[in-house]
Design an enzyme around this catalytic site. Sequence first.
Site, PDB file in Angstrom:
ATOM      1  N   ASP A 171      35.672  36.448  33.903  1.00 34.58           N
ATOM      2  CA  ASP A 171      34.482  36.910  33.180  1.00 34.58           C
ATOM      3  C   ASP A 171      34.695  38.087  32.233  1.00 34.58           C
ATOM      4  OD1 ASP A 171      33.494  35.015  34.887  1.00 34.58           O
ATOM      5  OD2 ASP A 171      32.015  36.308  35.851  1.00 34.58           O
TER       6      ASP A 171
ATOM      7  N   GLU B  59      30.912  33.479  33.229  1.00 29.91           N
ATOM      8  CA  GLU B  59      29.621  33.260  33.878  1.00 29.91           C
ATOM      9  C   GLU B  59      28.579  32.996  32.807  1.00 29.91           C
ATOM     10  OE1 GLU B  59      26.252  35.339  36.768  1.00 29.91           O
ATOM     11  OE2 GLU B  59      28.140  36.382  36.395  1.00 29.91           O
TER      12      GLU B  59
ATOM     13  N   LYS C 218      31.117  28.927  34.873  1.00 26.18           N
ATOM     14  CA  LYS C 218      30.519  28.962  36.206  1.00 26.18           C
ATOM     15  C   LYS C 218      29.085  29.489  36.135  1.00 26.18           C
ATOM     16  CE  LYS C 218      32.638  33.481  37.318  1.00 26.18           C
ATOM     17  NZ  LYS C 218      31.434  34.246  37.657  1.00 26.18           N
TER      18      LYS C 218
ATOM     19  N   LYS D 173      28.310  33.669  40.763  1.00 26.11           N
ATOM     20  CA  LYS D 173      29.234  34.793  40.811  1.00 26.11           C
ATOM     21  C   LYS D 173      30.656  34.327  41.123  1.00 26.11           C
ATOM     22  CE  LYS D 173      25.832  37.746  40.265  1.00 26.11           C
ATOM     23  NZ  LYS D 173      24.693  36.809  40.133  1.00 26.11           N
TER      24      LYS D 173
ATOM     25  N   VAL E  52      36.169  41.205  35.865  1.00 23.97           N
ATOM     26  CA  VAL E  52      34.999  42.050  36.151  1.00 23.97           C
ATOM     27  C   VAL E  52      33.875  41.184  36.721  1.00 23.97           C
ATOM     28  CG1 VAL E  52      35.633  43.655  34.313  1.00 23.97           C
ATOM     29  CG2 VAL E  52      34.095  41.768  33.774  1.00 23.97           C
ATOM     30  N   THR E  53      32.966  41.874  37.413  1.00 24.38           N
ATOM     31  CA  THR E  53      33.143  43.192  37.958  1.00 24.38           C
ATOM     32  C   THR E  53      33.775  43.092  39.342  1.00 24.38           C
ATOM     33  OG1 THR E  53      30.921  43.292  38.949  1.00 24.38           O
ATOM     34  CG2 THR E  53      31.155  44.142  36.712  1.00 24.38           C
TER      35      THR E  53
ATOM     36  N   CYS F 131      31.773  39.521  40.850  1.00 22.57           N
ATOM     37  CA  CYS F 131      32.435  38.231  40.620  1.00 22.57           C
ATOM     38  C   CYS F 131      33.882  38.206  41.116  1.00 22.57           C
ATOM     39  CB  CYS F 131      32.358  37.869  39.145  1.00 22.57           C
ATOM     40  SG  CYS F 131      30.651  37.576  38.603  1.00 22.57           S
TER      41      CYS F 131
ATOM     42  N   GLN G 130      41.976  45.860  56.905  1.00 22.12           N
ATOM     43  CA  GLN G 130      42.306  45.112  58.122  1.00 22.12           C
ATOM     44  C   GLN G 130      43.472  44.143  57.905  1.00 22.12           C
ATOM     45  OE1 GLN G 130      38.760  43.992  60.602  1.00 22.12           O
ATOM     46  NE2 GLN G 130      37.648  44.472  58.695  1.00 22.12           N
TER      47      GLN G 130
END
Length: 220
Positions: free
Chosen positions: A24, A72, A129, A132, A157-158, A162, A202
């Site tokens: 995007d 997008e 798309k 997002k 971005v961002t 997205c 994690q």
Amino acid sequence: MLRVNAEPYAFEFEPAATALVIIDMQRDFLEPGGFGAALGNDVGQLRSAIAPTASVLAACRAAGMLVVHTREGHRPDLTDLPPAKHRRGNFVTCIGDPGPMGRILVRGEPGHDIIPELAPAPGEPVVDKPGKGAFYATDLEAMLRGRGIARLLVCGVTTEVCVNTTVREANDRGFDCLVLADCTGSYFPEFQAMGLAMIKAQGGIFGWVAPSAALLAALT
């Protein structure tokens, strides 16, 4: 197999089985007068990602890797725009409304296009798309599977919207993702930091994070 110094540990990839996905990088988000600016955001916060992304793009093209661009946006008749997305935020300017670069986030309008600095080369796929995530309601997964792609290098971005959504979608589909920190951006510095932190937390719950210099070092 190439090795990138990344967090939480090294990311290894074969260029032939890896794609660069640039999310995007559109005029509506990065240029004055676009949708991002109409919402009161400082587009300069995103533009710092342009130069490092251009360097990565050149290196991946030189390595013969698959490059995929996403945008997008919605059909001109807005039939793929959910009413909830259209009304959310109660903004004065909404998707589909006229703006300085045409109707905002509408396919075929000047503002919907990718910025000139990162324009797709002939033959590079562009995924349009409506949401997002780059996998929702698109043929991206089929495209990657058909090319034998297992790992993704992610820019765009961002970071918290997205990029994070696409990386999480990719993770659930079994793709390994390396997010290039300086090739992503947010209108909010604190969201940029936390968006990257969540990806690598994690033990890399959603993927890896590294500066673009680490990838370029591996490719040269």
